[in-house]
Design an enzyme around this catalytic site. Structure first.
Site, PDB file in Angstrom:
ATOM      1  N   HIS A  12       0.823  -1.221   0.000  1.00  0.00           N
ATOM      2  CA  HIS A  12       0.000   0.000   0.000  1.00  0.00           C
ATOM      3  C   HIS A  12       0.858   1.274   0.000  1.00  0.00           C
ATOM      4  O   HIS A  12       0.396   2.341   0.399  1.00  0.00           O
ATOM      5  CB  HIS A  12      -0.989  -0.001   1.178  1.00  0.00           C
ATOM      6  CG  HIS A  12      -0.372   0.072   2.546  1.00  0.00           C
ATOM      7  ND1 HIS A  12      -0.962  -0.511   3.638  1.00  0.00           N
ATOM      8  CD2 HIS A  12       0.753   0.652   3.022  1.00  0.00           C
ATOM      9  CE1 HIS A  12      -0.222  -0.305   4.723  1.00  0.00           C
ATOM     10  NE2 HIS A  12       0.814   0.421   4.373  1.00  0.00           N
ATOM     11  N   HIS A 193      10.735  -2.932   4.010  1.00  0.00           N
ATOM     12  CA  HIS A 193      11.116  -1.526   3.910  1.00  0.00           C
ATOM     13  C   HIS A 193      11.341  -0.952   5.298  1.00  0.00           C
ATOM     14  O   HIS A 193      10.816  -1.453   6.294  1.00  0.00           O
ATOM     15  CB  HIS A 193      10.049  -0.708   3.167  1.00  0.00           C
ATOM     16  CG  HIS A 193       8.726  -0.584   3.863  1.00  0.00           C
ATOM     17  ND1 HIS A 193       7.852  -1.637   4.023  1.00  0.00           N
ATOM     18  CD2 HIS A 193       8.114   0.494   4.431  1.00  0.00           C
ATOM     19  CE1 HIS A 193       6.763  -1.229   4.644  1.00  0.00           C
ATOM     20  NE2 HIS A 193       6.900   0.068   4.915  1.00  0.00           N
ATOM     21  N   GLU A 240       4.864  -4.516   9.187  1.00  0.00           N
ATOM     22  CA  GLU A 240       3.418  -4.401   9.022  1.00  0.00           C
ATOM     23  C   GLU A 240       2.824  -5.570   8.238  1.00  0.00           C
ATOM     24  O   GLU A 240       1.599  -5.722   8.193  1.00  0.00           O
ATOM     25  CB  GLU A 240       3.072  -3.083   8.328  1.00  0.00           C
ATOM     26  CG  GLU A 240       3.480  -3.013   6.860  1.00  0.00           C
ATOM     27  CD  GLU A 240       3.284  -1.625   6.247  1.00  0.00           C
ATOM     28  OE1 GLU A 240       2.951  -0.677   6.988  1.00  0.00           O
ATOM     29  OE2 GLU A 240       3.478  -1.491   5.022  1.00  0.00           O
TER      30      GLU A 240
END
Length: 430
Positions: A12, A193, A240
């Protein structure tokens, strides 16, 4: 009954929304992103889900650290597009499926997940970056959503194992919904990331591909990793991806992966994948058991005369009026209400029925409409009415008759402060 037709996994990153808004389909840097989402759009066009259950995290846009929750379910019928600093994206509001959301919320609470719920909040790129890539229409959204925001920024956060367990409970929740709906679950975020500190720019393609393999074939193994493990392997923000395990937990143990891509253009490993259920129908339906568990705690309350439980459905129906009452905590709102109530009603967009209830100070009518009492006591503080006056009115009694039922009949009180309405009722007691 509702059916989970499959799961979609996708990143996202705001990169995705940027590429959509700037029409970068033919740019060689951005084209692989559009190509990755192409099969997902095709799958959605073929399967035609009635609802997309969107799992994402907000990026300090609509949720801040003054009140930060682990699992927050949207129960609204529409969601605005958030302004993340440069104005909102040129996208229409997204329709929500409030009825399914309310059902899911009640079911997850019955499964002992302590959920939070939100209405009247905008969606940021955590939800809208992938959703805008999946949408086929340029003027409106194809499919209503139910958004689930997961708090993964401020530690402690839910563990990978907890997310996976929530997914299992989510499956029960969706499959016990009484209407015939086809639901696709979309898990967003990641892959590897890190965007803070001297380690920013960290990626680990080897781990990304290993994660995708385990996610498909052995998701239970991923629940044994700690958040520190996820941070080490995929970067702190890359942790996440535990949100994906909510989707995976809601699917069957064996799934059919029909699409997968991976691309690392800059800061984030961008992946897309589709998993179809390979489930076998149980020989005996459990729907009745699941609904009983949902309804058990309030069963019989509807038979208590003069009692009106404040449910998610009631909260959604009366949200605008409850917000109006709650805003009595703001001096400017109080002043406008007292000086020009009709103008304040207009500003709040209240219906004629809501305005009439307020004009008439119909305290019991307000409760039956769906107001929560703790909004009424704020209104009472502003107009100079004690809590006891409101209690008496709701019972259809005079103040004196109601006080006669109390152990301390002369005890009058209010939540009013130094700027509240008149307290003549208090002086009369002294």
């Amino acid at each position: 009954m509702a059916t989970i037709i499959g799961g979609i996994a996708c990143s996202h990153t705001p990169t995705i929304g940027f590429a959509v808004d700037r029409n970068k389909q033919d740019d060689p840097v951005w084209a692989p992103i559009f190509e990755a989402f192409g099969p997902v759009k095709t799958w959605l066009a073929e399967k035609k889900p009635d609802v997309l259950f969107m799992i994402y995290n907000d990026h300090v846009t609509s949720f801040f650290f003054d009140h930060y929750s682990a699992f927050t379910l949207g129960v609204d019928s529409q969601y605005a597009v958030a302004d993340e600093g440069g104005g909102p994206r040129n996208l229409p509001p997204v329709a929500g499926h409030a009825e399914l959301a309310q059902h899911v919320g009640a079911s997850l609470m019955a499964a002992e997940f302590d959920m939070s719920f939100f209405q009247d909040k905008a969606l940021d790129h955590g939800c809208l970056s992938p959703l805008s890539m999946l949408n086929r229409s340029e003027q409106a959204w194809d499919t209503p959503i139910v958004p689930l925001a997961v708090g993964v920024l401020q530690f402690p956060v839910p563990s990978a194992a907890r997310c996976y367990k929530l997914g299992k409970a989510l499956r029960d929740a969706i499959e016990s919904y009484p209407a015939d709906l086809k639901v696709a679950i979309v898990a967003t975020g990641g892959l590897s990331h890190q965007v803070h500190g001297a380690r920013c720019g960290f990626n680990n393609t080897e781990w990304d591909l290993q994660f995708l393999e385990l996610f498909e074939k052995d998701p239970q193994a991923l629940t044994r990793l700690t958040l520190a493990d996820y941070a080490e392997l995929g970067g702190m923000e890359g942790a996440e991806v535990i949100m994906w395990l909510i989707m995976r937990g809601a699917l069957s143990a064996q799934v059919k992966k029909i699409h997968q891509t991976y691309y690392l253009p800059s800061m984030t490993g961008i992946a897309t994948a589709i998993y179809e259920n390979a489930d076998v129908v149980l020989p005996k339906a459990r729907t009745a058991d699941l609904r009983y568990a949902m309804e058990r705690e309030l069963a019989g309350a509807e038979n208590l005369a003069g009692t009106h439980p404040f449910t998610l459905a009631v909260s959604h129906r009366a949200y605008r009026l409850n917000r109006y009452l709650r805003d009595m905590i703001h001096p400017a709102h109080r002043e406008r209400f007292l000086s020009d109530p009709e103008a304040s009603f207009d500003a709040a967009g209240l219906s004629e029925e809501e305005r009439t209830l307020l004009r008439q100070r119909d305290w019991d009518g307000l409760i039956r409409y769906g107001c929560i009492f703790f909004g009424l006591e704020k209104l009472g503080a502003v107009v100079g009415v004690s809590n006891l006056h409101i209690y008496a009115a709701m019972r259809g009694q005079t103040l004196e008759a109601f006080q006669a039922t109390r152990n301390a009949p002369n005890a009058l009180y209010s939540v009013t402060g130094k700027q509240g309405g008149g307290e003549g009722w208090d002086k009369q007691q002294n």
